[in-house]
Design a protein around this motif. Structure first.
Motif, PDB file in Angstrom:
ATOM      1  N   PHE A   6     -15.421  -9.843 -23.410  1.00 56.20           N
ATOM      2  CA  PHE A   6     -15.849  -8.599 -23.123  1.00 56.20           C
ATOM      3  C   PHE A   6     -17.505  -8.177 -22.417  1.00 56.20           C
ATOM      4  CE2 PHE A   6     -18.940  -4.618 -23.919  1.00 56.20           C
ATOM      5  CZ  PHE A   6     -18.100  -3.070 -23.269  1.00 56.20           C
ATOM      6  N   GLU A   7     -18.336  -8.757 -22.985  1.00 57.74           N
ATOM      7  CA  GLU A   7     -20.201  -9.255 -22.406  1.00 57.74           C
ATOM      8  C   GLU A   7     -19.962 -10.526 -21.058  1.00 57.74           C
ATOM      9  OE1 GLU A   7     -22.823  -8.959 -24.034  1.00 57.74           O
ATOM     10  OE2 GLU A   7     -21.365  -7.358 -25.044  1.00 57.74           O
ATOM     11  N   MET A   8     -18.717 -11.314 -21.350  1.00 60.03           N
ATOM     12  CA  MET A   8     -18.427 -12.334 -19.654  1.00 60.03           C
ATOM     13  C   MET A   8     -17.685 -11.779 -18.340  1.00 60.03           C
ATOM     14  SD  MET A   8     -17.483 -15.382 -21.373  1.00 60.03           S
ATOM     15  CE  MET A   8     -17.170 -16.667 -20.761  1.00 60.03           C
ATOM     16  N   GLY A   9     -17.137 -10.255 -19.084  1.00 61.06           N
ATOM     17  CA  GLY A   9     -15.794 -10.096 -17.754  1.00 61.06           C
ATOM     18  C   GLY A   9     -15.064  -8.264 -18.142  1.00 61.06           C
ATOM     19  N   ASN A  10     -16.177  -7.794 -18.929  1.00 53.95           N
ATOM     20  CA  ASN A  10     -15.867  -6.067 -19.441  1.00 53.95           C
ATOM     21  C   ASN A  10     -14.598  -6.529 -19.635  1.00 53.95           C
ATOM     22  OD1 ASN A  10     -16.762  -3.860 -19.336  1.00 53.95           O
ATOM     23  ND2 ASN A  10     -15.324  -3.393 -17.873  1.00 53.95           N
ATOM     24  N   SER A  11     -13.740  -7.226 -20.169  1.00 47.96           N
ATOM     25  CA  SER A  11     -12.405  -7.435 -20.689  1.00 47.96           C
ATOM     26  C   SER A  11     -12.001  -7.712 -22.237  1.00 47.96           C
ATOM     27  CB  SER A  11     -11.742  -8.282 -20.020  1.00 47.96           C
ATOM     28  OG  SER A  11     -10.331  -8.291 -19.869  1.00 47.96           O
ATOM     29  N   HIS A  12     -11.009  -7.891 -21.951  1.00 47.55           N
ATOM     30  CA  HIS A  12     -10.453  -8.616 -23.360  1.00 47.55           C
ATOM     31  C   HIS A  12      -9.835  -9.808 -23.427  1.00 47.55           C
ATOM     32  CE1 HIS A  12      -5.935  -7.901 -23.160  1.00 47.55           C
ATOM     33  NE2 HIS A  12      -6.840  -6.279 -22.974  1.00 47.55           N
ATOM     34  N   ALA A  13     -10.314 -11.356 -24.844  1.00 48.76           N
ATOM     35  CA  ALA A  13      -9.628 -12.603 -24.625  1.00 48.76           C
ATOM     36  C   ALA A  13      -8.188 -12.807 -23.298  1.00 48.76           C
ATOM     37  CB  ALA A  13      -9.906 -13.357 -25.666  1.00 48.76           C
ATOM     38  N   THR A  14      -7.947 -12.239 -24.115  1.00 49.29           N
ATOM     39  CA  THR A  14      -6.639 -11.896 -23.028  1.00 49.29           C
ATOM     40  C   THR A  14      -6.380 -11.787 -21.695  1.00 49.29           C
ATOM     41  OG1 THR A  14      -5.059 -12.134 -24.607  1.00 49.29           O
ATOM     42  CG2 THR A  14      -3.867 -11.811 -23.114  1.00 49.29           C
ATOM     43  N   GLY A  15      -6.952 -10.802 -20.810  1.00 45.55           N
ATOM     44  CA  GLY A  15      -7.064 -10.450 -20.010  1.00 45.55           C
ATOM     45  C   GLY A  15      -7.998 -10.661 -19.207  1.00 45.55           C
ATOM     46  N   TYR A  16      -8.970 -11.784 -20.163  1.00 40.77           N
ATOM     47  CA  TYR A  16     -10.205 -12.541 -19.260  1.00 40.77           C
ATOM     48  C   TYR A  16      -9.688 -13.952 -18.881  1.00 40.77           C
ATOM     49  CZ  TYR A  16     -14.114 -14.857 -17.833  1.00 40.77           C
ATOM     50  OH  TYR A  16     -16.056 -14.729 -17.463  1.00 40.77           O
ATOM     51  N   LEU A  17      -9.025 -14.477 -20.161  1.00 39.01           N
ATOM     52  CA  LEU A  17      -8.607 -15.458 -19.367  1.00 39.01           C
ATOM     53  C   LEU A  17      -6.849 -15.312 -17.956  1.00 39.01           C
ATOM     54  CD1 LEU A  17      -7.650 -17.233 -22.896  1.00 39.01           C
ATOM     55  CD2 LEU A  17      -9.647 -18.206 -21.408  1.00 39.01           C
ATOM     56  N   VAL A  18      -6.347 -14.679 -18.582  1.00 37.13           N
ATOM     57  CA  VAL A  18      -4.990 -14.912 -17.310  1.00 37.13           C
ATOM     58  C   VAL A  18      -6.219 -14.223 -15.808  1.00 37.13           C
ATOM     59  CG1 VAL A  18      -3.799 -12.988 -15.736  1.00 37.13           C
ATOM     60  CG2 VAL A  18      -3.831 -13.529 -18.908  1.00 37.13           C
ATOM     61  N   GLY A  19      -7.658 -13.073 -15.609  1.00 37.62           N
ATOM     62  CA  GLY A  19      -7.974 -12.867 -14.258  1.00 37.62           C
ATOM     63  C   GLY A  19      -8.682 -14.457 -13.846  1.00 37.62           C
ATOM     64  N   ILE A  20      -9.258 -15.185 -14.965  1.00 43.22           N
ATOM     65  CA  ILE A  20     -10.143 -16.063 -15.056  1.00 43.22           C
ATOM     66  C   ILE A  20      -8.806 -17.062 -14.028  1.00 43.22           C
ATOM     67  CG2 ILE A  20     -11.416 -18.536 -15.750  1.00 43.22           C
ATOM     68  CD1 ILE A  20     -13.069 -16.211 -14.390  1.00 43.22           C
ATOM     69  N   SER A  29      -5.978 -31.089 -11.261  1.00 44.97           N
ATOM     70  CA  SER A  29      -5.364 -30.610 -12.664  1.00 44.97           C
ATOM     71  C   SER A  29      -7.252 -30.840 -12.642  1.00 44.97           C
ATOM     72  CB  SER A  29      -5.022 -30.593 -13.303  1.00 44.97           C
ATOM     73  OG  SER A  29      -5.203 -32.544 -13.507  1.00 44.97           O
ATOM     74  N   GLU A  30      -7.639 -31.715 -12.657  1.00 43.01           N
ATOM     75  CA  GLU A  30      -9.547 -32.366 -12.912  1.00 43.01           C
ATOM     76  C   GLU A  30     -10.246 -30.990 -12.312  1.00 43.01           C
ATOM     77  OE1 GLU A  30     -10.576 -34.630 -14.909  1.00 43.01           O
ATOM     78  OE2 GLU A  30      -8.926 -35.867 -14.816  1.00 43.01           O
ATOM     79  N   GLU A  31      -9.938 -30.897 -11.070  1.00 45.09           N
ATOM     80  CA  GLU A  31     -10.838 -29.913  -9.960  1.00 45.09           C
ATOM     81  C   GLU A  31     -10.930 -28.446 -10.893  1.00 45.09           C
ATOM     82  OE1 GLU A  31     -13.269 -28.249  -7.051  1.00 45.09           O
ATOM     83  OE2 GLU A  31     -13.033 -30.052  -7.619  1.00 45.09           O
ATOM     84  N   TYR A  32      -9.656 -28.228 -11.476  1.00 45.84           N
ATOM     85  CA  TYR A  32      -9.777 -26.569 -11.943  1.00 45.84           C
ATOM     86  C   TYR A  32     -10.089 -26.322 -13.471  1.00 45.84           C
ATOM     87  CZ  TYR A  32      -7.142 -22.927 -13.461  1.00 45.84           C
ATOM     88  OH  TYR A  32      -6.546 -21.288 -13.887  1.00 45.84           O
ATOM     89  N   ILE A  33      -9.830 -27.820 -13.925  1.00 46.17           N
ATOM     90  CA  ILE A  33     -10.763 -28.056 -15.480  1.00 46.17           C
ATOM     91  C   ILE A  33     -12.422 -28.048 -14.879  1.00 46.17           C
ATOM     92  CG2 ILE A  33     -11.132 -29.173 -17.540  1.00 46.17           C
ATOM     93  CD1 ILE A  33      -8.570 -29.701 -17.622  1.00 46.17           C
ATOM     94  N   LYS A  34     -12.507 -27.972 -14.080  1.00 45.99           N
ATOM     95  CA  LYS A  34     -14.065 -28.488 -13.740  1.00 45.99           C
ATOM     96  C   LYS A  34     -14.694 -26.770 -13.735  1.00 45.99           C
ATOM     97  CE  LYS A  34     -15.412 -29.493  -9.871  1.00 45.99           C
ATOM     98  NZ  LYS A  34     -16.119 -30.957  -8.748  1.00 45.99           N
ATOM     99  N   ARG A  35     -14.247 -26.393 -12.617  1.00 43.93           N
ATOM    100  CA  ARG A  35     -14.393 -25.099 -12.434  1.00 43.93           C
ATOM    101  C   ARG A  35     -14.284 -24.231 -13.392  1.00 43.93           C
ATOM    102  NH1 ARG A  35     -13.860 -23.703  -7.033  1.00 43.93           N
ATOM    103  NH2 ARG A  35     -13.871 -25.983  -5.568  1.00 43.93           N
ATOM    104  N   MET A  36     -13.095 -24.181 -14.991  1.00 48.18           N
ATOM    105  CA  MET A  36     -13.336 -23.400 -15.490  1.00 48.18           C
ATOM    106  C   MET A  36     -14.571 -23.820 -16.799  1.00 48.18           C
ATOM    107  SD  MET A  36      -9.116 -24.026 -17.415  1.00 48.18           S
ATOM    108  CE  MET A  36      -9.560 -23.116 -18.956  1.00 48.18           C
ATOM    109  N   GLY A  63     -17.310 -24.299 -15.855  1.00 47.63           N
ATOM    110  CA  GLY A  63     -18.585 -24.281 -15.097  1.00 47.63           C
ATOM    111  C   GLY A  63     -18.454 -22.488 -15.099  1.00 47.63           C
ATOM    112  N   LYS A  64     -17.158 -22.127 -15.593  1.00 47.90           N
ATOM    113  CA  LYS A  64     -17.469 -19.978 -15.506  1.00 47.90           C
ATOM    114  C   LYS A  64     -17.798 -20.190 -16.630  1.00 47.90           C
ATOM    115  CE  LYS A  64     -14.177 -18.943 -11.796  1.00 47.90           C
ATOM    116  NZ  LYS A  64     -15.099 -18.573 -11.119  1.00 47.90           N
ATOM    117  N   GLY A  65     -18.060 -21.027 -18.372  1.00 48.21           N
ATOM    118  CA  GLY A  65     -18.759 -21.254 -18.922  1.00 48.21           C
ATOM    119  C   GLY A  65     -17.619 -21.078 -20.359  1.00 48.21           C
ATOM    120  N   LEU A  66     -15.979 -21.029 -20.176  1.00 50.38           N
ATOM    121  CA  LEU A  66     -15.073 -21.431 -20.716  1.00 50.38           C
ATOM    122  C   LEU A  66     -15.313 -23.079 -21.740  1.00 50.38           C
ATOM    123  CD1 LEU A  66     -12.275 -20.167 -19.108  1.00 50.38           C
ATOM    124  CD2 LEU A  66     -13.554 -19.271 -20.924  1.00 50.38           C
ATOM    125  N   LYS A  67     -15.101 -22.729 -23.362  1.00 50.29           N
ATOM    126  CA  LYS A  67     -15.278 -23.943 -23.591  1.00 50.29           C
ATOM    127  C   LYS A  67     -13.444 -24.715 -23.909  1.00 50.29           C
ATOM    128  CE  LYS A  67     -18.520 -21.707 -26.617  1.00 50.29           C
ATOM    129  NZ  LYS A  67     -18.035 -19.972 -26.100  1.00 50.29           N
TER     130      LYS A  67
END
Length: 384
Positions: A322-336, A363-370, A372-376
């Motif tokens: 909600f703080e990161m993208g005005n969403s919940h975790a399910t919606g946020y991960l799909v949208g990201i 996959s390396e580039e993709y995970i790096k970008r994840m 970079g968007k604050g995902l752990k």
């Protein structure tokens, strides 16, 4: 660059917000038959690059007008509509991204049967699971000498005060998923089990802990078994509590999951439309969901003559989302997941034309970008 977000529900708006903040995107069109959520986001972001338009996604003429000059079209409408949207994207050579798969599983083996020859990139299954989960499997498989087994676990401890029966994504698609025979790839062969008939208990990363998980029909089972060389077993399971499972079974028994029209006192209605109208919209739950979600992928095989498991996960609390993208975790991960796919496409990191699946991108580039968007993103190599 011009981007179009078709479908502005819980997942589409997360993706759209990422694109709105992307410096390469100079124009962003938010399109939906219900424009209220998109209008609310546009008002919140106060970006002059955003326009909102009302559209019926089944109207080919309107779609052609919508995507004219677009560099990428991201669609989060239901798969039943996306089959038409993809064909318009192909005809107009418009790069296209969807969060799940709209066609039959045969699409993986015979993409030209569905989309023909095109100069556009048709990036399918680019959400969370499928999407992030498939990237994790590809990343792990690349590190192994031999891949034997892949397990995908989707866990969620979320609750919403005042709501007993709800879905954090499309109610249409959820009910379709839990009412369909579940595909399981075992011993190199695909088989199915009846809906919600196969379950287990899995321990997710803390603070989620142990949850009951069910096999449901999911893209990963088909994608990974075909696109990750050598794998003999692929198993997807999602956390569903017993109360929800019992209600879902009952609704299936009375036919509320049906998509065909029936006559009700002289009116033609689809039972699934009645059910989804009675359920809260995922956007209605924004800011009300508490708890944690996580996608976990375990890839087991051989490395340097030893049996190992590479375990990857991405945990996220609903409050963080909600703080990161005005969403919940399910919606946020799909949208990201979709947003990263779109950004990689716009950045020239995905160059393939025609149908492309997440196992086929960097996959390396993709995970790096994840990250970079604050995902752990976590990764462990465990000796077996």
């Amino acid at each position: 660059m011009k981007a179009v977000q078709l479908g502005c529900g819980i997942t589409g708006l997360v993706c759209a917000e990422q694109l709105a903040k992307n410096k390469k995107v100079s124009e962003l069109v938010l399109a939906d038959i219900d424009t209220a959520p998109a209008q609310a986001m546009a008002k919140r972001l106060k970006s002059d690059k955003i326009t909102v338009t009302k559209i019926d996604a089944t109207d080919e003429k309107a779609l052609r007008k919508l995507i004219k000059g677009a560099d990428v079209l991201v669609s989060s409408v239901s798969w039943t509509v996306n089959t038409k949207v993809i064909k318009v994207a192909v005809k107009t050579n418009t790069n296209f991204i969807e969060f799940s798969m709209s066609f039959d599983w045969d699409f993986i083996d015979n993409p030209k049967k569905y989309v023909g020859e095109t100069d556009a990139t048709i990036l399918s299954c680019m959400g969370s699971d499928p999407g992030i989960s498939d990237v994790f499997a590809r990343h792990s498989a690349n590190k192994l000498d031999r891949v034997d087994r892949i397990r995908i676990m989707d866990g969620d401890s979320g609750s919403a005060e005042g709501y007993k029966f709800f879905s954090l994504w499309s109610p249409h698609d959820l009910m379709d998923e839990v009412a369909s025979p579940a595909g399981i790839f075992k011993g190199g062969k695909m088989t199915t089990v009846p809906p919600l008939s196969s379950s287990d208990v899995y321990e997710f990363p803390q603070p989620i802990g142990k949850l009951k998980v069910f096999n449901t029909d999911h893209e990963e089972t088909y994608l990974m078994s075909k696109l990750i060389k050598g794998v003999r077993d692929v198993d997807f399971r999602i956390a569903i509590d017993d109360d929800f499972a019992n209600v879902a079974r009952t609704l299936q028994l009375v036919g509320m999951h049906r998509r065909d029209e029936i006559d009700v006192r002289g009116m033609k209605v689809r039972p699934i439309d009645v059910l989804s109208t009675l359920m809260p919209k995922p956007t209605d739950l924004i800011g009300k969901v508490k708890g944690f979600a996580a996608v976990v992928v375990e890839t087991t095989g051989m490395k340097d003559g030893k049996n190992v498991m590479i375990k990857m996960s991405v945990p996220l609390s609903h409050e963080e989302a909600f703080e990161m993208g005005n969403s919940h975790a399910t919606g946020y991960l799909v949208g990201i997941g979709g947003a990263i796919g779109a950004e990689m496409l716009l950045d020239g990191k995905i160059k393939q034309k025609g149908a492309v699946f997440p196992e086929q991108i960097d996959s390396e580039e993709y995970i790096k970008r994840m990250r970079g968007k604050g995902l752990k993103v976590t990764e462990q190599t465990i000796a077996l």
